[in-house]
Write a protein that holds these residues in place. Structure first.
Motif, PDB file in Angstrom:
ATOM      1  N   ARG A  83       0.836  -1.207   0.000  1.00 40.28           N
ATOM      2  CA  ARG A  83       0.000   0.000   0.000  1.00 40.28           C
ATOM      3  C   ARG A  83       0.867   1.251   0.000  1.00 40.28           C
ATOM      4  O   ARG A  83       0.606   2.210  -0.744  1.00 40.28           O
ATOM      5  N   TYR A  84       1.888   1.244   0.825  1.00 42.80           N
ATOM      6  CA  TYR A  84       2.780   2.397   0.925  1.00 42.80           C
ATOM      7  C   TYR A  84       3.491   2.646  -0.416  1.00 42.80           C
ATOM      8  O   TYR A  84       3.522   3.780  -0.922  1.00 42.80           O
ATOM      9  N   HIS A 136       3.299  10.390   5.996  1.00 49.60           N
ATOM     10  CA  HIS A 136       3.229  11.849   6.208  1.00 49.60           C
ATOM     11  C   HIS A 136       4.187  12.572   5.267  1.00 49.60           C
ATOM     12  O   HIS A 136       3.838  13.606   4.685  1.00 49.60           O
ATOM     13  N   TYR A 137       5.392  12.034   5.122  1.00 47.49           N
ATOM     14  CA  TYR A 137       6.415  12.659   4.269  1.00 47.49           C
ATOM     15  C   TYR A 137       5.951  12.712   2.815  1.00 47.49           C
ATOM     16  O   TYR A 137       5.993  13.780   2.168  1.00 47.49           O
ATOM     17  N   HIS A 138       5.504  11.583   2.283  1.00 49.88           N
ATOM     18  CA  HIS A 138       5.099  11.558   0.876  1.00 49.88           C
ATOM     19  C   HIS A 138       3.813  12.348   0.641  1.00 49.88           C
ATOM     20  O   HIS A 138       3.644  12.955  -0.434  1.00 49.88           O
ATOM     21  N   LEU A 139       2.930  12.349   1.609  1.00 47.46           N
ATOM     22  CA  LEU A 139       1.732  13.193   1.468  1.00 47.46           C
ATOM     23  C   LEU A 139       2.119  14.666   1.439  1.00 47.46           C
ATOM     24  O   LEU A 139       1.558  15.451   0.656  1.00 47.46           O
ATOM     25  N   ALA A 140       3.108  15.029   2.261  1.00 50.60           N
ATOM     26  CA  ALA A 140       3.588  16.418   2.245  1.00 50.60           C
ATOM     27  C   ALA A 140       4.147  16.786   0.872  1.00 50.60           C
ATOM     28  O   ALA A 140       3.870  17.882   0.347  1.00 50.60           O
ATOM     29  N   LEU A 141       4.907  15.897   0.271  1.00 51.09           N
ATOM     30  CA  LEU A 141       5.457  16.174  -1.059  1.00 51.09           C
ATOM     31  C   LEU A 141       4.357  16.319  -2.100  1.00 51.09           C
ATOM     32  O   LEU A 141       4.414  17.201  -2.975  1.00 51.09           O
ATOM     33  N   GLU A 176      -5.863   5.161   8.958  1.00 50.96           N
ATOM     34  CA  GLU A 176      -5.759   3.861   9.632  1.00 50.96           C
ATOM     35  C   GLU A 176      -4.467   3.746  10.444  1.00 50.96           C
ATOM     36  O   GLU A 176      -4.450   3.103  11.501  1.00 50.96           O
ATOM     37  N   LEU A 177      -3.390   4.359   9.928  1.00 48.95           N
ATOM     38  CA  LEU A 177      -2.075   4.257  10.567  1.00 48.95           C
ATOM     39  C   LEU A 177      -1.473   5.650  10.700  1.00 48.95           C
ATOM     40  O   LEU A 177      -0.595   6.051   9.932  1.00 48.95           O
ATOM     41  N   HIS A 189      -4.698   8.408  -1.539  1.00 51.68           N
ATOM     42  CA  HIS A 189      -4.173   7.122  -1.081  1.00 51.68           C
ATOM     43  C   HIS A 189      -3.478   7.268   0.267  1.00 51.68           C
ATOM     44  O   HIS A 189      -3.749   6.485   1.198  1.00 51.68           O
ATOM     45  N   PHE A 190      -2.601   8.270   0.405  1.00 54.65           N
ATOM     46  CA  PHE A 190      -1.881   8.454   1.665  1.00 54.65           C
ATOM     47  C   PHE A 190      -2.811   8.927   2.785  1.00 54.65           C
ATOM     48  O   PHE A 190      -2.619   8.578   3.954  1.00 54.65           O
ATOM     49  N   GLU A 191      -3.818   9.728   2.439  1.00 62.54           N
ATOM     50  CA  GLU A 191      -4.792  10.128   3.454  1.00 62.54           C
ATOM     51  C   GLU A 191      -5.542   8.907   3.996  1.00 62.54           C
ATOM     52  O   GLU A 191      -5.825   8.830   5.195  1.00 62.54           O
ATOM     53  N   GLN A 192      -5.855   7.980   3.114  1.00 66.11           N
ATOM     54  CA  GLN A 192      -6.526   6.759   3.546  1.00 66.11           C
ATOM     55  C   GLN A 192      -5.623   5.930   4.473  1.00 66.11           C
ATOM     56  O   GLN A 192      -6.072   5.420   5.508  1.00 66.11           O
TER      57      GLN A 192
END
Length: 566
Positions: free
Chosen positions: A490-491, A524-529, A516-517, A509-512
């Motif tokens: 998933r990551y 968090h890092y990849h969502l920030a990017l 859960e986690l 995808h990262f918000e989902q």
């Protein structure tokens, strides 16, 4: 009792015999150590070495009273092998996480077993040179490289040492039936079982020895001798119970997946395959897969071969009892590892012959001994040639065990349709920093067995490394198809979506994942990017702050922190 050894003339002084024995032992040690010398430069293999050693919390912590207690009271890596765990923990305490030193310890146990085998056979039979030949075959045969050169097989080298030691103690008990020697046999059997449960057939080998060479059945009925071994059989039953009820990381293969008929067919074919590899040890690999298609004709031919050989050995019972004893030893000791109760996906394994082979070696050695007087010169040349050939083949086989990539690519070369070998070759190539070669191996493995979720995940990771995000997305979605709970897949799918320019999908995808986690620093890092890419700077900084909090030493996160002014 066995015949007396005749090394020199009857009038020769006793010290001459001792000197010959000294040189035989020295020769055995030198030959085996020389054949395996380069193994001290070998690395860990990321195939059971991880679960047994460098990713095993029990072993990595070294030896202590607490860890020794845990070894006895808990299952580790789905196994109850406390003596093996204690041995590996002792290595860590002495040498640290040093693969070379651990390989050297494996070799030391193998050398010790070789020497002990020589002394044990000589005591039971009185024959020095036949015993030396069997010990040399055992020490130098290339099929044993798997047991010696694989750190995870510490359980095998420990098991056979204590097994042979139990035979030695039993030989002394057979000479003078005293309680002390029986208790020593019992204790050594316990040690063998604590190292590896394959020793469940050890009492059966003792019963075979009662017929030949110990010849106890001349004075006592075989039934009484069997009753004598009831305490040892009870140990075996207990070990079988522990093995069957151990928690499994990989479940026992069901009869729906591998039917009973297929198991018996494979068992018959395996017997003949092992015979072939013992007499012609070529194309040795670390993993042999079950055939893709049923092979009933091959199983029938194997059954005919086994029946004929059994009939011949039985026919020769009175004149050459060692043939039947050696043959039954081979057949019987292999039973626990024939896959009738299948765990794992291998059809057979070279390491399974480590103890069974001795039965065949004994039969061959004593058959040669019988012909020695008439054909001494020719047989001496043949025996020497066989041992030299075994030593050279072992040296070559050891080279394949120097690292995981070499081992699995060699296994690919000598087997067919081997999804496991392709998968592990890909994993080792990926960890070696060669993602291009890794993707080629992964593709072959998945073509053979497409349901491997972990390999789809690693295939996707390799594709990301060679900048093929679109293909990586497809591979990672396949991984989740077979295992929707695989967080790693998933990551990596989120990373692949981001790398492939599908930023909105990556954000969702990262918000989902974070719903859960929430403590996933990487998410968090990849969502920030991804948010930065969409110009949503405040949200990006908020997620980056959380990533910094969760992983303050991560270099990538620190670099992004500077860029976004967090």
């Amino acid at each position: 009792m066995p015949e007396s050894a005749t090394i020199s003339s009857n009038n020769a002084p006793r010290f001459s015999e001792r000197r010959v024995i000294f040189y035989v032992v020295l020769g055995l040690i030198a030959a085996v150590v020389s054949a395996y010398a380069m193994i001290v430069r070998a690395d860990f293999i990321d195939f059971d070495d991880n679960s047994h050693v460098f990713e095993n919390p029990l072993v990595k912590g070294g030896l202590s009273w607490e860890s020794a207690s845990d070894a006895f009271t808990k299952f580790h890596a789905s196994l109850w092998i406390p003596l093996t765990w204690i041995s590996l923990m002792a290595d860590i305490s002495i040498f640290g996480l040093n693969p070379g030193a651990m390989h050297a310890v494996n070799l030391a146990w193998h050398v010790a077993s070789t020497v002990l085998l020589f002394f044990t056979l000589r005591r039971m039979t009185g024959s020095l040179w036949a015993s030396a030949f069997v010990a040399a075959l055992f020490g130098l045969h290339p099929i044993n490289v798997e047991s010696v050169a694989w750190i995870a097989e510490r359980k095998n080298v420990l098991n056979i040492f204590f097994w042979i030691a139990a035979l030695a103690a039993y030989a002394r008990y057979a000479e003078k039936p005293r309680l002390g020697w029986y208790l020593a046999t019992f204790a050594l059997t316990v040690c063998a079982l604590l190292a590896k449960p394959m020793a469940v057939t050890l009492p059966c080998t003792l019963l075979l020895l009662d017929f030949w060479p110990l010849q106890r059945t001349r004075m006592t009925s075989w039934l009484r001798l069997a009753v004598e071994k009831i305490p040892l059989f009870l140990l075996s039953i207990g070990s079988c119970w522990l093995t069957m009820y151990a928690p499994r990381e990989h479940a026992v293969v069901t009869t729906e997946t591998l039917p009973i008929v297929a198991r018996f067919s494979n068992a018959l074919v395996s017997y003949v395959a092992y015979l072939g590899k013992l007499f012609l040890p070529i194309n040795l690999g670390v993993f042999y897969p079950h055939p893709v298609d049923p092979q009933p004709l091959l199983a029938e031919l194997a059954m005919v071969v086994l029946l004929v050989l059994t009939a011949l050995a039985w026919w020769q019972w009175k004149e050459r009892p060692y043939l039947l004893i050696g043959w039954l030893w081979f057949l019987g000791v292999l039973v626990p590892v024939l896959g009738l109760v299948q765990v794992g996906s291998q059809a057979r394994a070279d390491r399974f012959t480590y103890m069974p082979q001795l039965g065949l070696f004994i039969a061959v050695a004593w058959l040669v001994k019988e012909q020695w007087g008439q054909h001494k010169r020719a047989l001496r040349l043949v025996a020497t040639a066989v041992l030299v050939a075994c030593a050279l083949a072992t040296v070559r086989q050891v080279t394949y065990w120097m690292d995981g990539t070499t081992l699995f690519e060699r296994t690919i070369a000598v087997t067919k349709n081997n999804a496991c070998a392709y998968a592990n070759a890909g994993l080792h190539r990926l960890r070696d920093g060669d993602p291009v070669a890794a993707t080629q191996h992964f593709q072959m493995s998945l073509r053979l067995q497409p349901q491997q979720s972990m390999i789809w995940r690693e295939f996707g990771a390799a594709l990301l490394q060679i900048e093929k995000p679109k293909e990586a997305i497809e591979a990672l979605r396949m991984a989740l198809k077979y295992d929707a709970a695989d967080f790693g897949a998933r990551y990596k799918l989120g990373v692949a979506l981001q790398s492939g320019g599908e930023t909105d999908k990556a954000i969702a995808h990262f918000e989902q994942i974070l719903s859960e986690l929430p403590n996933s620093a990487g998410s968090h890092y990849h969502l920030a990017l991804a948010l930065e890419n969409k110009g949503r700077m405040e949200e990006a900084r908020a997620h980056l702050r959380e990533a910094v909090r969760l992983a303050p030493t991560d270099a990538q996160i620190a670099e992004a922190k500077k860029r976004l002014g967090v």
